[in-house]
Scaffold this active site. Structure first.
Site, mmCIF file in Angstrom:
data_model
loop_
_atom_site.group_PDB
_atom_site.id
_atom_site.type_symbol
_atom_site.label_atom_id
_atom_site.label_comp_id
_atom_site.label_asym_id
_atom_site.label_seq_id
_atom_site.Cartn_x
_atom_site.Cartn_y
_atom_site.Cartn_z
ATOM 1 N N LYS A 31 -50.455 -50.351 -28.337
ATOM 2 C CA LYS A 31 -50.506 -52.007 -28.430
ATOM 3 C C LYS A 31 -51.504 -52.601 -27.487
ATOM 4 C CE LYS A 31 -48.162 -53.214 -24.567
ATOM 5 N NZ LYS A 31 -48.943 -53.776 -23.487
ATOM 6 N N GLY A 123 -49.294 -49.636 -23.453
ATOM 7 C CA GLY A 123 -48.047 -49.356 -23.635
ATOM 8 C C GLY A 123 -47.811 -47.907 -24.119
ATOM 9 N N ASP A 158 -41.019 -52.806 -23.352
ATOM 10 C CA ASP A 158 -41.867 -52.890 -24.466
ATOM 11 C C ASP A 158 -41.581 -52.147 -25.612
ATOM 12 O OD1 ASP A 158 -43.503 -54.530 -23.085
ATOM 13 O OD2 ASP A 158 -45.118 -53.090 -22.561
HETATM 14 P P1 ATP Z 1 -47.596 -50.697 -20.197
HETATM 15 O O1 ATP Z 1 -48.695 -51.196 -20.822
HETATM 16 O O2 ATP Z 1 -46.006 -50.452 -20.674
HETATM 17 O O3 ATP Z 1 -47.404 -51.593 -18.841
HETATM 18 P P2 ATP Z 1 -49.270 -48.714 -19.275
HETATM 19 O O4 ATP Z 1 -49.948 -48.673 -20.583
HETATM 20 O O5 ATP Z 1 -49.897 -49.517 -18.157
HETATM 21 O O6 ATP Z 1 -47.727 -49.393 -19.649
HETATM 22 P P3 ATP Z 1 -48.337 -46.079 -19.180
HETATM 23 O O7 ATP Z 1 -49.213 -45.271 -20.269
HETATM 24 O O8 ATP Z 1 -46.895 -46.545 -19.816
HETATM 25 O O9 ATP Z 1 -48.887 -47.304 -18.700
HETATM 26 O O10 ATP Z 1 -48.052 -44.911 -18.207
HETATM 27 C C1 ATP Z 1 -47.714 -45.920 -16.831
HETATM 28 C C2 ATP Z 1 -46.822 -44.690 -16.051
HETATM 29 O O11 ATP Z 1 -45.771 -44.412 -16.409
HETATM 30 C C3 ATP Z 1 -47.799 -43.498 -15.994
HETATM 31 O O12 ATP Z 1 -48.547 -43.389 -14.728
HETATM 32 C C4 ATP Z 1 -46.555 -42.154 -15.635
HETATM 33 O O13 ATP Z 1 -46.487 -42.050 -14.389
HETATM 34 C C5 ATP Z 1 -45.532 -42.792 -16.163
HETATM 35 N N1 ATP Z 1 -45.055 -42.534 -17.679
HETATM 36 C C6 ATP Z 1 -43.741 -42.480 -18.040
HETATM 37 N N2 ATP Z 1 -43.851 -41.900 -19.387
HETATM 38 C C7 ATP Z 1 -44.744 -41.836 -19.629
HETATM 39 C C8 ATP Z 1 -45.404 -41.146 -20.795
HETATM 40 N N3 ATP Z 1 -44.555 -40.903 -21.760
HETATM 41 N N4 ATP Z 1 -46.701 -41.149 -20.994
HETATM 42 C C9 ATP Z 1 -47.447 -41.423 -20.027
HETATM 43 N N5 ATP Z 1 -47.016 -41.957 -18.672
HETATM 44 C C10 ATP Z 1 -45.736 -42.071 -18.640
#
Ligand code: ATP
Length: 320
Positions: A31, A123, A158
């Site tokens: 997203k 996300g 989310d």
């Molecule tokens: P958001 O947009 O929800 O704030 P994000 O895009 O910033 O998230 P994510 O890709 O969700 O970040 O990953 C953030 C951290 O979460 C990663 O560094 C990892 O340690 C942990 N994590 C937990 N589950 C997952 C997953 N399925 N895939 C990737 N990272 C994950």
């Protein structure tokens, strides 16, 4: 001489083939936030938000299959936790419990193929968790959507959004979802700088700046020039100024996207990815080269309406 008679070979009795183990796969789409306002801090420590989510076609791939033994998570991408720190693991454990099953989840292997950059505000973890709920519900005998929604909001703020996708308003911590009229299709150029920002970090910088009395001007409103009844998506992200103060590269990339023809550009969620919206594919493709030169890489994607999302994120049954 009489030819010798060949011994008659008797066919072995036919056995019904063992049923092939079932494997369920689903895409976990990313997203972007078309708007994100922090309305205040709640008594429980969370921030009260008003955000507009938009699904895009960039996706991870989730596969769940039957495998005797304990619940196992596999992913080849370095840095992805393979235990209960992973939102997929938490989604699996929460669903198992909600289905009334005893003990820890078992007899299941879940594989994640990552394409969504991490710590980017796209996300990825939450999308994986929602896709895991869908594939595991199918594998484990089914679950009503109302139960998946309930489980999803306990897994991550989310995650409920990813059960329906498209363009939607998120209230509360972002888990209270109200579908909006779909934004007309846009091409999305995603630029992830060579550093990530964790969600916790972005919110603590926001809080620090407010406590220190830093009053950054709110970003300019960028009303999208398309026939669309919603004015909720003004491409303002309240987390952008505090993150940009620590990482000025984000401002440079945002300006470069606008200069390269984006109708609007903003940081997504808690960063660090910045995205530009383009009305045409050629326009977005033309912008790729200068952005990739500036930031190292740029990924082309496009928005997905709710109907497109429903069709593409649906779990698919595969025989192994
Ligand atoms: P958001 O947009 O929800 O704030 P994000 O895009 O910033 O998230 P994510 O890709 O969700 O970040 O990953 C953030 C951290 O979460 C990663 O560094 C990892 O340690 C942990 N994590 C937990 N589950 C997952 C997953 N399925 N895939 C990737 N990272 C994950």
């Amino acid at each position: 001489m009489k030819p010798r008679r060949q011994p008659v070979k008797r066919a072995a009795p036919r056995r019904a083939p063992a049923p092939a183990p079932r494997r369920i796969a689903a895409r976990a789409h990313a997203k972007v936030n078309l708007d994100l306002r922090v309305l205040g801090t709640r008594a429980d420590g969370y921030h009260e938000l008003r955000t507009v989510f938009q699904t895009i076609d960039l996706h991870d791939m989730l596969t769940a299959q039957e495998k005797p033994g304990p619940f196992v998570l596999k992913c080849r991408t370095p840095g992805v936790p393979l235990d209960d720190r992973n939102l997929v693991w938490r989604a699996g454990a929460a669903l198992w419990k909600a289905l009334g099953r005893a003990g820890d989840p078992a007899d299941t292997l879940v594989t994640i193929e990552k394409a969504i950059p991490m710590q980017a505000g796209l996300g990825g973890g939450s999308a994986d968790a929602a896709a895991a709920l869908q594939v595991l519900a199918r594998l484990w005998g089914g679950a009503p959507l109302s139960l998946l929604r309930e489980v999803a909001s306990g897994v991550g703020s989310d995650t409920p959004f990813f059960l329906s996708g498209g363009t939607a308003l998120g209230l509360g911590r972002g888990e209270e979802i109200y579908p909006l009229v779909d934004l007309p299709r846009h091409w999305v150029l995603l630029v992830r700088p060579p550093f990530g920002v964790s969600t916790a970090e972005a919110y603590s910088w926001y809080d620090d700046d407010r406590a220190a009395g830093v009053r950054e001007p709110r970003g300019e409103l960028q009303i999208l020039p398309v026939p669309w009844p919603s004015r909720a998506a003004q491409m303002v992200n309240d987390l952008e100024p505090p993150v940009m103060r620590r990482h000025p590269e984000i401002g440079t990339i945002k300006a470069a996207l606008r200069e390269a023809g984006a109708v609007a550009a903003a940081m997504s969620g808690s960063g660090s990815a910045i995205f530009g919206l383009f009305r045409t594919r050629p326009g977005a493709v033309r912008a790729m080269r200068p952005l990739a030169k500036l930031a190292g890489s740029a990924v082309l994607s496009r928005t997905l309406s709710r109907a497109e999302y429903e069709a593409r994120a649906r779990p698919i049954l595969r025989r192994v």
